[in-house]
Design a protein around this motif. Sequence first.
Motif, PDB file in Angstrom:
ATOM      1  N   VAL A  76       0.834  -1.196   0.000  1.00 35.66           N
ATOM      2  CA  VAL A  76       0.000   0.000   0.000  1.00 35.66           C
ATOM      3  C   VAL A  76       0.872   1.251   0.000  1.00 35.66           C
ATOM      4  O   VAL A  76       0.638   2.204  -0.752  1.00 35.66           O
ATOM      5  N   SER A  77       1.902   1.255   0.844  1.00 35.39           N
ATOM      6  CA  SER A  77       2.773   2.431   0.917  1.00 35.39           C
ATOM      7  C   SER A  77       3.493   2.662  -0.408  1.00 35.39           C
ATOM      8  O   SER A  77       3.677   3.816  -0.830  1.00 35.39           O
ATOM      9  N   GLU A  78       3.894   1.587  -1.078  1.00 35.62           N
ATOM     10  CA  GLU A  78       4.566   1.717  -2.373  1.00 35.62           C
ATOM     11  C   GLU A  78       3.611   2.251  -3.438  1.00 35.62           C
ATOM     12  O   GLU A  78       3.972   3.100  -4.256  1.00 35.62           O
ATOM     13  N   MET A  79       2.371   1.744  -3.424  1.00 38.15           N
ATOM     14  CA  MET A  79       1.385   2.170  -4.419  1.00 38.15           C
ATOM     15  C   MET A  79       1.024   3.644  -4.257  1.00 38.15           C
ATOM     16  O   MET A  79       0.912   4.389  -5.237  1.00 38.15           O
ATOM     17  N   VAL A  80       0.839   4.072  -3.004  1.00 38.43           N
ATOM     18  CA  VAL A  80       0.389   5.437  -2.747  1.00 38.43           C
ATOM     19  C   VAL A  80       1.562   6.415  -2.757  1.00 38.43           C
ATOM     20  O   VAL A  80       1.420   7.566  -3.171  1.00 38.43           O
ATOM     21  N   GLY A  81       2.739   5.926  -2.284  1.00 38.16           N
ATOM     22  CA  GLY A  81       3.924   6.762  -2.332  1.00 38.16           C
ATOM     23  C   GLY A  81       4.285   7.456  -1.041  1.00 38.16           C
ATOM     24  O   GLY A  81       4.485   8.671  -1.022  1.00 38.16           O
ATOM     25  N   PHE A  82       4.376   6.724   0.049  1.00 41.05           N
ATOM     26  CA  PHE A  82       4.864   7.296   1.302  1.00 41.05           C
ATOM     27  C   PHE A  82       5.780   6.277   1.980  1.00 41.05           C
ATOM     28  O   PHE A  82       5.689   5.080   1.718  1.00 41.05           O
ATOM     29  N   PRO A  83       6.707   6.715   2.835  1.00 42.19           N
ATOM     30  CA  PRO A  83       7.641   5.785   3.479  1.00 42.19           C
ATOM     31  C   PRO A  83       6.932   4.844   4.446  1.00 42.19           C
ATOM     32  O   PRO A  83       5.897   5.185   5.029  1.00 42.19           O
ATOM     33  N   HIS A  84       7.489   3.665   4.614  1.00 43.10           N
ATOM     34  CA  HIS A  84       6.904   2.644   5.475  1.00 43.10           C
ATOM     35  C   HIS A  84       8.020   1.931   6.225  1.00 43.10           C
ATOM     36  O   HIS A  84       9.043   1.565   5.639  1.00 43.10           O
ATOM     37  N   TYR A  85       7.812   1.726   7.516  1.00 46.92           N
ATOM     38  CA  TYR A  85       8.813   1.054   8.342  1.00 46.92           C
ATOM     39  C   TYR A  85       8.166  -0.091   9.101  1.00 46.92           C
ATOM     40  O   TYR A  85       6.998  -0.017   9.507  1.00 46.92           O
ATOM     41  N   VAL A  86       8.953  -1.150   9.310  1.00 51.95           N
ATOM     42  CA  VAL A  86       8.524  -2.293  10.117  1.00 51.95           C
ATOM     43  C   VAL A  86       9.382  -2.322  11.373  1.00 51.95           C
ATOM     44  O   VAL A  86      10.616  -2.323  11.289  1.00 51.95           O
ATOM     45  N   LEU A  87       8.739  -2.315  12.527  1.00 49.76           N
ATOM     46  CA  LEU A  87       9.448  -2.316  13.799  1.00 49.76           C
ATOM     47  C   LEU A  87       9.237  -3.646  14.510  1.00 49.76           C
ATOM     48  O   LEU A  87       8.110  -4.147  14.589  1.00 49.76           O
ATOM     49  N   ASP A  88      10.312  -4.217  15.032  1.00 46.83           N
ATOM     50  CA  ASP A  88      10.248  -5.494  15.740  1.00 46.83           C
ATOM     51  C   ASP A  88       9.831  -5.240  17.190  1.00 46.83           C
ATOM     52  O   ASP A  88      10.617  -4.756  18.003  1.00 46.83           O
ATOM     53  N   TYR A  89       8.583  -5.566  17.479  1.00 47.18           N
ATOM     54  CA  TYR A  89       8.052  -5.405  18.833  1.00 47.18           C
ATOM     55  C   TYR A  89       7.676  -6.750  19.441  1.00 47.18           C
ATOM     56  O   TYR A  89       6.815  -6.826  20.318  1.00 47.18           O
ATOM     57  N   GLU A  90       8.331  -7.783  18.973  1.00 47.77           N
ATOM     58  CA  GLU A  90       7.968  -9.130  19.426  1.00 47.77           C
ATOM     59  C   GLU A  90       8.122  -9.278  20.935  1.00 47.77           C
ATOM     60  O   GLU A  90       7.239  -9.820  21.618  1.00 47.77           O
ATOM     61  N   THR A  91       9.235  -8.797  21.487  1.00 53.92           N
ATOM     62  CA  THR A  91       9.463  -8.927  22.929  1.00 53.92           C
ATOM     63  C   THR A  91       8.438  -8.129  23.721  1.00 53.92           C
ATOM     64  O   THR A  91       7.849  -8.626  24.692  1.00 53.92           O
ATOM     65  N   ASN A  92       8.199  -6.873  23.302  1.00 49.52           N
ATOM     66  CA  ASN A  92       7.209  -6.035  23.993  1.00 49.52           C
ATOM     67  C   ASN A  92       5.828  -6.690  23.975  1.00 49.52           C
ATOM     68  O   ASN A  92       5.113  -6.709  24.981  1.00 49.52           O
ATOM     69  N   PHE A  93       5.451  -7.213  22.811  1.00 51.98           N
ATOM     70  CA  PHE A  93       4.128  -7.806  22.655  1.00 51.98           C
ATOM     71  C   PHE A  93       3.989  -9.073  23.493  1.00 51.98           C
ATOM     72  O   PHE A  93       2.959  -9.297  24.134  1.00 51.98           O
ATOM     73  N   ARG A  94       5.039  -9.878  23.502  1.00 48.82           N
ATOM     74  CA  ARG A  94       4.974 -11.116  24.291  1.00 48.82           C
ATOM     75  C   ARG A  94       4.837 -10.805  25.778  1.00 48.82           C
ATOM     76  O   ARG A  94       3.992 -11.380  26.470  1.00 48.82           O
ATOM     77  N   GLU A  95       5.631  -9.857  26.270  1.00 51.94           N
ATOM     78  CA  GLU A  95       5.611  -9.553  27.695  1.00 51.94           C
ATOM     79  C   GLU A  95       4.344  -8.813  28.107  1.00 51.94           C
ATOM     80  O   GLU A  95       3.775  -9.102  29.168  1.00 51.94           O
ATOM     81  N   SER A  96       3.906  -7.869  27.291  1.00 54.98           N
ATOM     82  CA  SER A  96       2.780  -7.018  27.680  1.00 54.98           C
ATOM     83  C   SER A  96       1.423  -7.617  27.373  1.00 54.98           C
ATOM     84  O   SER A  96       0.439  -7.300  28.051  1.00 54.98           O
ATOM     85  N   VAL A  97       1.352  -8.476  26.342  1.00 56.57           N
ATOM     86  CA  VAL A  97       0.050  -8.951  25.879  1.00 56.57           C
ATOM     87  C   VAL A  97      -0.090 -10.477  25.997  1.00 56.57           C
ATOM     88  O   VAL A  97      -1.011 -10.966  26.652  1.00 56.57           O
ATOM     89  N   ILE A  98       0.804 -11.228  25.365  1.00 55.35           N
ATOM     90  CA  ILE A  98       0.622 -12.680  25.310  1.00 55.35           C
ATOM     91  C   ILE A  98       0.776 -13.321  26.685  1.00 55.35           C
ATOM     92  O   ILE A  98      -0.047 -14.153  27.093  1.00 55.35           O
TER      93      ILE A  98
END
Length: 384
Positions: A80-102
């Motif tokens: 979607v970001s490529e089609m529309v034309g804006f920057p996109h970033y992927v952040l690794d939040y696996e540890t935060n998500f596991r500790e806070s949610v799972i």
Amino acid sequence: MTQTISEHTLNSLGFAKPEGETRVVVAMSGGVDSSVCAALLARQGYDVVGVTLQLYDHGAAVKSAKSCCAGQDIYDARRVSEMVGFPHYVLDYETNFRESVIEDFADTYLKGSTPIPCVRCNQTVKFRDLLDVAKDLGADCMATGHYIQRVEGPDGPELHRAFDGGKDQSYFLFATTHAQLDFLRFPLGHLDKNETRRLATEMGLNVASKPDSQDICFVPEGRYTDVIEKIRPHAAQPGDIVDQNGTVLGRHRGVMYYTVGQRRGLGLGENTGTDPLFVVSLDADKGQVIVGPRDALLRDTIYLNDVNWIGPGTLAEANGTAIRVKVRSTRPPEAATLHIDDGQVRVQLAQPDMGISPGQACAFYADRDDAQRTLGGGWITQTA
């Protein structure tokens, strides 16, 4: 020629400057809602930055095809970001998500309560951690694809239910604070889902026909016990199934396999008599599953902790106030009264309700016929 905006003119996001000088970080899950949110803002000329959170390992984690923030979803958000034309970033939040949610999800079930991980995710990872990232990126605000409305009131921004009552997500956002609300924007709150999909098709987004997420993102096909067994192996302890008088009717594998209001799967056979039995409550300390007739599920008093108040004045000043509450996301708000007794928050329902479980949320709304304004809410600790 450079566009100028006078100090008295606000753009659609409430800032007194041109859209191109207004940076918006959009939380992109890879679904149609957040994709349309980002694409609409970019089309309006805003300086959009898309951010997707990797919440669990793509190969090893438990996931389903209809979850959010899985491998396919990250790819869809990037497309979607490529089609529309804006920057996109992927952040690794696996540890935060596991500790806070799972892990919180698993431990809550083991305590005999029923969690809502989507609220915990909004409360911690998305509206705490990701919001800080947005500020670090120099954003003026952060936008999401949630179906809820942010309305400027006489004392600042207010949270209101979505135009589309069937998609309204206010129940899951009761923990949004004043400070977070000041920074957040919800561009889809005035739309219904059909309009959102129409816009996705009109803009040629690859996710236009993508199905909505149905399950908790890390729980495949709704089998929550699979996740608990993986995270807390051997934690389940067998115990007794008892009636409300303490009479033992049978045995169970562990309280985590039961929820308040459950009827099927008790395995009691002829011990139930003529009337069907339901899980009335769970006592993890004693290892007991307490069952009773359907009427025993009725509750009119709810005790809460970790209460968030975003209504007028302070929570203490709201003592004795008539409000509306939702104890399930799918139910309409019902009449109640809010009480604060020596710091203990109690909700008194006007009419008893069934199947209210500790661990679930109780969201507050203004006491009007439309009950549009969200006043906050809290976590249910016990009922009476």
